[in-house]
Write a protein that holds these residues in place. Structure first.
Motif, PDB file in Angstrom:
ATOM      1  N   THR A 155      12.348  33.378 -49.770  1.00  0.00           N
ATOM      2  CA  THR A 155      11.265  34.214 -50.138  1.00  0.00           C
ATOM      3  C   THR A 155      10.603  33.711 -51.400  1.00  0.00           C
ATOM      4  O   THR A 155       9.908  33.559 -51.879  1.00  0.00           O
ATOM      5  CB  THR A 155      10.392  35.292 -49.417  1.00  0.00           C
ATOM      6  N   ALA A 156      11.981  34.834 -52.177  1.00  0.00           N
ATOM      7  CA  ALA A 156      11.456  35.156 -53.774  1.00  0.00           C
ATOM      8  C   ALA A 156      11.927  34.282 -54.074  1.00  0.00           C
ATOM      9  O   ALA A 156      11.817  33.695 -55.318  1.00  0.00           O
ATOM     10  CB  ALA A 156      12.689  36.641 -53.614  1.00  0.00           C
ATOM     11  N   LEU A 157      13.246  33.813 -53.684  1.00  0.00           N
ATOM     12  CA  LEU A 157      13.760  32.086 -54.491  1.00  0.00           C
ATOM     13  C   LEU A 157      12.459  30.719 -54.209  1.00  0.00           C
ATOM     14  O   LEU A 157      11.932  30.595 -55.891  1.00  0.00           O
ATOM     15  CB  LEU A 157      14.668  31.467 -53.673  1.00  0.00           C
ATOM     16  N   THR A 158      11.697  31.188 -53.366  1.00  0.00           N
ATOM     17  CA  THR A 158      10.786  30.361 -53.232  1.00  0.00           C
ATOM     18  C   THR A 158       9.002  30.846 -54.137  1.00  0.00           C
ATOM     19  O   THR A 158       8.606  30.456 -55.143  1.00  0.00           O
ATOM     20  CB  THR A 158      10.166  29.814 -52.257  1.00  0.00           C
ATOM     21  N   LYS A 159       8.996  32.043 -54.305  1.00  0.00           N
ATOM     22  CA  LYS A 159       7.953  32.497 -55.123  1.00  0.00           C
ATOM     23  C   LYS A 159       7.946  32.424 -56.460  1.00  0.00           C
ATOM     24  O   LYS A 159       7.526  31.698 -57.330  1.00  0.00           O
ATOM     25  CB  LYS A 159       8.123  34.018 -55.021  1.00  0.00           C
ATOM     26  N   GLN A 160       9.350  32.352 -56.653  1.00  0.00           N
ATOM     27  CA  GLN A 160      10.032  31.794 -58.700  1.00  0.00           C
ATOM     28  C   GLN A 160       9.110  30.452 -58.927  1.00  0.00           C
ATOM     29  O   GLN A 160       8.959  30.749 -60.131  1.00  0.00           O
ATOM     30  CB  GLN A 160      11.488  32.656 -58.762  1.00  0.00           C
ATOM     31  N   ALA A 161       9.366  29.558 -58.282  1.00  0.00           N
ATOM     32  CA  ALA A 161       9.872  28.148 -57.989  1.00  0.00           C
ATOM     33  C   ALA A 161       8.274  28.061 -58.013  1.00  0.00           C
ATOM     34  O   ALA A 161       7.603  27.151 -59.232  1.00  0.00           O
ATOM     35  CB  ALA A 161      10.284  27.080 -56.882  1.00  0.00           C
TER      36      ALA A 161
ATOM     37  N   VAL B  84      15.697  28.010 -61.834  1.00  0.00           N
ATOM     38  CA  VAL B  84      15.771  29.209 -60.983  1.00  0.00           C
ATOM     39  C   VAL B  84      16.676  30.220 -61.528  1.00  0.00           C
ATOM     40  O   VAL B  84      17.724  29.422 -60.563  1.00  0.00           O
ATOM     41  CB  VAL B  84      14.586  29.472 -60.496  1.00  0.00           C
ATOM     42  N   ILE B  85      16.818  31.601 -61.694  1.00  0.00           N
ATOM     43  CA  ILE B  85      18.075  32.312 -61.097  1.00  0.00           C
ATOM     44  C   ILE B  85      17.584  33.175 -60.281  1.00  0.00           C
ATOM     45  O   ILE B  85      16.765  34.260 -60.398  1.00  0.00           O
ATOM     46  CB  ILE B  85      18.826  33.067 -62.820  1.00  0.00           C
ATOM     47  N   LEU B  86      18.440  33.117 -58.656  1.00  0.00           N
ATOM     48  CA  LEU B  86      18.540  34.740 -58.190  1.00  0.00           C
ATOM     49  C   LEU B  86      19.724  35.397 -57.728  1.00  0.00           C
ATOM     50  O   LEU B  86      20.916  34.141 -57.251  1.00  0.00           O
ATOM     51  CB  LEU B  86      17.606  33.340 -56.867  1.00  0.00           C
ATOM     52  N   GLU B  87      19.573  35.959 -58.131  1.00  0.00           N
ATOM     53  CA  GLU B  87      21.048  36.768 -57.704  1.00  0.00           C
ATOM     54  C   GLU B  87      21.874  36.854 -58.181  1.00  0.00           C
ATOM     55  O   GLU B  87      22.962  36.630 -57.696  1.00  0.00           O
ATOM     56  CB  GLU B  87      21.165  37.430 -56.234  1.00  0.00           C
TER      57      GLU B  87
ATOM     58  N   TYR C 180      19.590  27.861 -59.710  1.00  0.00           N
ATOM     59  CA  TYR C 180      19.053  26.703 -58.648  1.00  0.00           C
ATOM     60  C   TYR C 180      18.679  25.743 -60.032  1.00  0.00           C
ATOM     61  O   TYR C 180      17.354  26.542 -59.612  1.00  0.00           O
ATOM     62  CB  TYR C 180      18.282  27.346 -57.209  1.00  0.00           C
ATOM     63  N   THR C 181      18.414  24.450 -59.687  1.00  0.00           N
ATOM     64  CA  THR C 181      17.324  24.052 -59.816  1.00  0.00           C
ATOM     65  C   THR C 181      16.721  23.087 -58.192  1.00  0.00           C
ATOM     66  O   THR C 181      16.538  23.290 -57.673  1.00  0.00           O
ATOM     67  CB  THR C 181      18.479  22.781 -60.161  1.00  0.00           C
ATOM     68  N   TYR C 182      15.367  23.335 -59.046  1.00  0.00           N
ATOM     69  CA  TYR C 182      14.459  23.121 -57.832  1.00  0.00           C
ATOM     70  C   TYR C 182      13.279  21.737 -58.429  1.00  0.00           C
ATOM     71  O   TYR C 182      13.468  21.526 -59.714  1.00  0.00           O
ATOM     72  CB  TYR C 182      13.418  24.060 -57.644  1.00  0.00           C
TER      73      TYR C 182
END
Length: 430
Positions: free
Chosen positions: A117-123, A133-136, A140-142
């Protein structure tokens, strides 16, 4: 001086090699990074396009479990295998509602519900449709695109951890190889610097010896001239005729010094490639007889037998003045080192495409340890210098002969005589 120069050459070579290795490492690293980025972007676009076209409805689950959210999801049709090679295991996607809620997640996504959810929200919050984006501490490339005929968005993610690790491995390997190459380049540079120092040392030693010998040769006639002038000045009341002995000495030494200076200038111009050759087709047998003629009187005065054996009509393409100088140097050398009653023989012949000029004498000869040095500048077998000459004649003769594409050699037996052999090409091309 030479140690500093050696170190300087070594450091310059090492610096150049390190710069080249650095460029190679940077180029390889960035090429690999760009290549991976291209493959990643192509994979994102392909998956997104296949989802939009209905070719892909899900991605296969990762072996060994996914760690994905176990909550129930809306029913989906069974996965459809896309054409071509399957996407890599680090690709996964989600579908979201217009409000940003996740409505579907691919079976292979590796994150738990909160992290996904956090990763999706950033994107979704990012302004760019494609970015990273960076998570922990994981990058990740989106790629996000709106769903066709549906409300919401599909976001395709790619975990860059594998690529990052691979790039780090590549960089570590390149740095290790670069370090080894730097050590090897230092050793090779030191070796090359040592090799480069050999001709430098030789040239410096030759220059030092040249200056020392030139100074000595010039000092000797100057000292004699000064001494004789002092004698003349101490007897100012005497007539010129009564001082003729001292004046003659001054004249002789002035001539010797003039010849020495001319020889030095000749060699200096030769070293700087400013000694021109005026080549033309000449009759070498006629040139030989013209050069020998003045020495007949010298031979007679010194009770020497002078013989000339020359084939007729031998032509050569060369500088007549300089070839005369070679013959004169060899004849002068023979006459100075042959005792009265001895014999000097000059022979000119042709054998095929080669012309041979030999000047032999029955003089004192030259010991074997001197034969490979007599063409060096200022080198004299008789260190007392009582035979005359400056030690430059044979050096000049060698330069002239080699400039005509020929060679000059010497053979000698102490107490029996010496033979100088000049070899020239027959009618060489211009």
């Amino acid at each position: 001086m030479f140690q500093k120069l050696r170190l300087k050459l070594t450091l310059i070579n090492v610096a150049i090699m390190l710069a080249l290795f650095f460029l190679l490492i940077c180029g390889t690293y960035f090429f690999a990074k760009i290549d991976m980025s291209k493959h990643t972007n192509a994979g994102l676009q392909r998956i997104a396009a296949d989802i939009q076209a209905g070719i892909i409805s899900d991605l296969p689950q990762r072996p060994g479990g996914t760690g994905s959210d176990p909550r129930p999801l809306p029913p989906v049709p069974p996965p459809i295998s896309p054409p071509g090679p399957p996407p890599g295991p680090n690709f996964f996607f989600v579908k979201t509602s217009p409000e940003g809620a996740i409505t579907f997640q691919s079976s292979n996504q590796p994150l738990d519900a909160s992290r996904l959810t956090a990763l999706t929200k950033q994107a979704l919050q990012a302004t760019a449709n494609q970015d990273t984006v960076i998570l922990e501490e994981t990058t990740y490339t989106y790629l996000k695109t709106p769903l066709d005929n549906q409300y919401g968005t599909v976001i395709v993610f790619h975990d860059l951890a594998q690529e990052t690790n691979m790039l780090q491995l590549v960089l570590t390997t390149l740095l290790a190889v670069g370090l080894v190459c730097a050590i090897l380049s230092f050793g090779a540079s030191f070796y090359m610097a040592n090799r480069a120092m050999v001709p430098i040392k030789k040239a410096w030693r030759q220059q030092h010896d040249f200056l020392s010998d030139a100074s000595h040769e010039l000092r000797t006639p100057l000292t004699i001239i000064q001494t004789n002038l002092d004698i003349v000045q101490d007897s100012l009341d005497e007539t010129v005729a009564s001082q003729s002995k001292w004046l003659n000495n001054i004249q002789e030494e002035s001539i010797c010094m003039k010849n020495l200076v001319n020889s030095l200038l000749f060699l200096a111009r030769a070293d700087s490639t400013q000694q021109p050759l005026k080549k033309q087709l000449i009759s070498l047998d006629a040139t030989l007889r013209q050069t020998v003629a003045p020495f007949e009187a010298v031979a007679q005065q010194n009770s020497l037998a002078l013989e000339v054996h020359a084939s007729s009509a031998i032509e050569v393409y060369g500088d007549e003045t300089q070839l005369k100088q070679v013959i004169a140097i060899l004849l002068d050398n023979a006459s100075r080192h042959t005792a009265p009653g001895g014999k000097i023989s000059v022979a000119l012949s042709q054998a095929g495409s080669k012309i041979f000029l030999t000047v032999s004498d029955s003089g004192e000869g030259i010991a074997a340890e001197h034969l490979n040095k007599i063409f060096d500048r200022f080198y004299q077998v008789d260190k007392s210098r009582n035979k005359g000459g400056s030690g430059l004649g044979l050096s000049i003769a060698k330069w002239i002969v080699e400039s005509h594409g020929g060679s000059i050699t010497v053979t000698s037996i102490p107490g029996e005589g010496t033979i100088f052999t000049v070899q020239l090409p027959y009618k060489p091309s211009v």
